[in-house]
Design a protein around this motif. Structure first.
Motif, short mmCIF file in Angstrom:
data_model
loop_
_atom_site.label_atom_id
_atom_site.label_comp_id
_atom_site.label_asym_id
_atom_site.label_seq_id
_atom_site.Cartn_x
_atom_site.Cartn_y
_atom_site.Cartn_z
N ALA A 41 0.93 -1.65 -0.17
CA ALA A 41 0.04 0.24 0.33
C ALA A 41 0.89 1.18 0.22
CB ALA A 41 -0.65 0.05 1.68
N GLY A 42 2.30 1.05 0.23
CA GLY A 42 2.71 2.42 0.81
C GLY A 42 3.47 2.23 -0.88
N LYS A 43 3.92 1.96 -1.55
CA LYS A 43 4.22 1.44 -2.81
C LYS A 43 3.50 2.31 -3.23
CE LYS A 43 7.96 -1.99 -2.06
NZ LYS A 43 8.49 -3.35 -2.42
N LEU A 44 2.56 2.17 -3.59
CA LEU A 44 0.96 2.05 -4.60
C LEU A 44 1.05 3.63 -4.27
CD1 LEU A 44 -1.28 1.58 -6.26
CD2 LEU A 44 -2.53 1.02 -5.10
N GLY A 45 1.17 3.94 -2.56
CA GLY A 45 0.65 5.06 -2.74
C GLY A 45 1.73 6.39 -2.97
N GLY A 46 3.12 6.13 -3.45
CA GLY A 46 3.91 6.33 -3.82
C GLY A 46 3.72 7.19 -5.67
N GLN A 47 3.53 4.89 -5.59
CA GLN A 47 3.82 5.50 -7.49
C GLN A 47 1.88 6.41 -7.54
OE1 GLN A 47 3.42 1.22 -8.43
NE2 GLN A 47 5.03 0.88 -8.25
N LEU A 48 1.61 6.61 -7.05
CA LEU A 48 -0.62 6.82 -7.20
C LEU A 48 0.39 8.04 -7.23
CD1 LEU A 48 -2.39 5.23 -6.28
CD2 LEU A 48 -2.70 5.25 -8.04
N GLN A 49 1.42 9.03 -6.18
CA GLN A 49 1.52 10.15 -6.25
C GLN A 49 2.20 10.44 -7.04
OE1 GLN A 49 3.99 11.48 -2.93
NE2 GLN A 49 2.94 13.21 -2.41
N ALA A 50 2.87 9.60 -7.65
CA ALA A 50 4.01 10.06 -8.89
C ALA A 50 3.57 10.29 -10.19
CB ALA A 50 4.86 8.68 -9.13
N ALA A 51 2.07 9.73 -10.68
CA ALA A 51 1.69 9.45 -11.59
C ALA A 51 0.80 11.14 -11.67
CB ALA A 51 0.41 8.12 -11.71
N GLY A 52 0.50 11.32 -10.63
CA GLY A 52 -0.64 12.43 -10.26
C GLY A 52 0.91 13.50 -10.59
N SER A 53 1.73 13.71 -9.77
CA SER A 53 2.40 14.15 -10.64
C SER A 53 3.21 14.91 -12.19
CB SER A 53 4.25 14.69 -9.72
OG SER A 53 3.60 14.51 -8.48
N VAL A 54 3.17 13.36 -12.78
CA VAL A 54 3.61 13.73 -14.27
C VAL A 54 2.19 14.25 -14.74
CG1 VAL A 54 3.87 11.84 -15.82
CG2 VAL A 54 4.83 11.41 -14.22
N THR A 55 0.92 13.39 -14.73
CA THR A 55 -0.30 14.31 -15.37
C THR A 55 -0.26 15.02 -15.53
OG1 THR A 55 -1.38 11.97 -14.87
CG2 THR A 55 -2.14 13.86 -15.30
N ALA A 56 -0.31 16.08 -13.88
CA ALA A 56 -0.13 17.60 -13.44
C ALA A 56 0.53 18.17 -14.26
CB ALA A 56 -0.27 18.21 -12.31
N SER A 57 1.90 17.72 -14.42
CA SER A 57 3.12 18.65 -15.39
C SER A 57 2.78 18.29 -17.05
CB SER A 57 4.81 17.47 -15.14
OG SER A 57 5.70 18.26 -15.97
N ILE A 58 1.98 17.12 -17.84
CA ILE A 58 1.68 17.08 -18.91
C ILE A 58 -0.03 18.41 -19.25
CG2 ILE A 58 0.43 16.23 -20.30
CD1 ILE A 58 2.30 13.03 -19.52
N ALA A 59 -0.02 18.17 -18.20
CA ALA A 59 -1.53 19.56 -18.20
C ALA A 59 -1.34 20.55 -18.09
CB ALA A 59 -2.49 18.71 -17.27
N SER A 60 -0.03 21.23 -17.64
CA SER A 60 0.35 22.52 -17.28
C SER A 60 0.56 22.86 -19.15
CB SER A 60 1.08 22.45 -16.41
OG SER A 60 2.36 21.65 -15.93
N ASN A 61 1.10 22.34 -19.42
CA ASN A 61 1.92 22.57 -20.15
C ASN A 61 1.59 22.64 -21.79
OD1 ASN A 61 4.36 22.85 -19.66
ND2 ASN A 61 5.26 20.47 -19.32
#
Length: 61
Positions: A41-61
């Motif tokens: 669950a901890g690893k999944l949480g970290g991966q989801l947070q990273a995916a959210g950051s990537v998605t936000a970065s793509i969306a802002s460009n």
């Protein structure tokens, strides 16, 4: 955990030796299983947070 121990006691009282031994083994493995689930669950949480950051970065460009 009390419910699991109660179920194991019921199996032991039923006289089903195979089920009693299986339940005792399963109960012994519960702490290991809980740790694996917590770690996953901890690893999944970290991966989801990273995916959210990537998605936000793509969306802002």
């Amino acid at each position: 955990m009390a419910a699991v121990n109660s179920a194991a006691g019921t199996l032991k009282a039923s006289g089903d030796l195979k089920a009693s031994i299986g339940a005792a083994c399963a109960i012994g493995l519960l702490p290991d299983a809980a740790k694996l689930i917590t770690d996953a669950a901890g690893k999944l949480g970290g991966q989801l947070q990273a995916a959210g950051s990537v998605t936000a970065s793509i969306a802002s460009n």
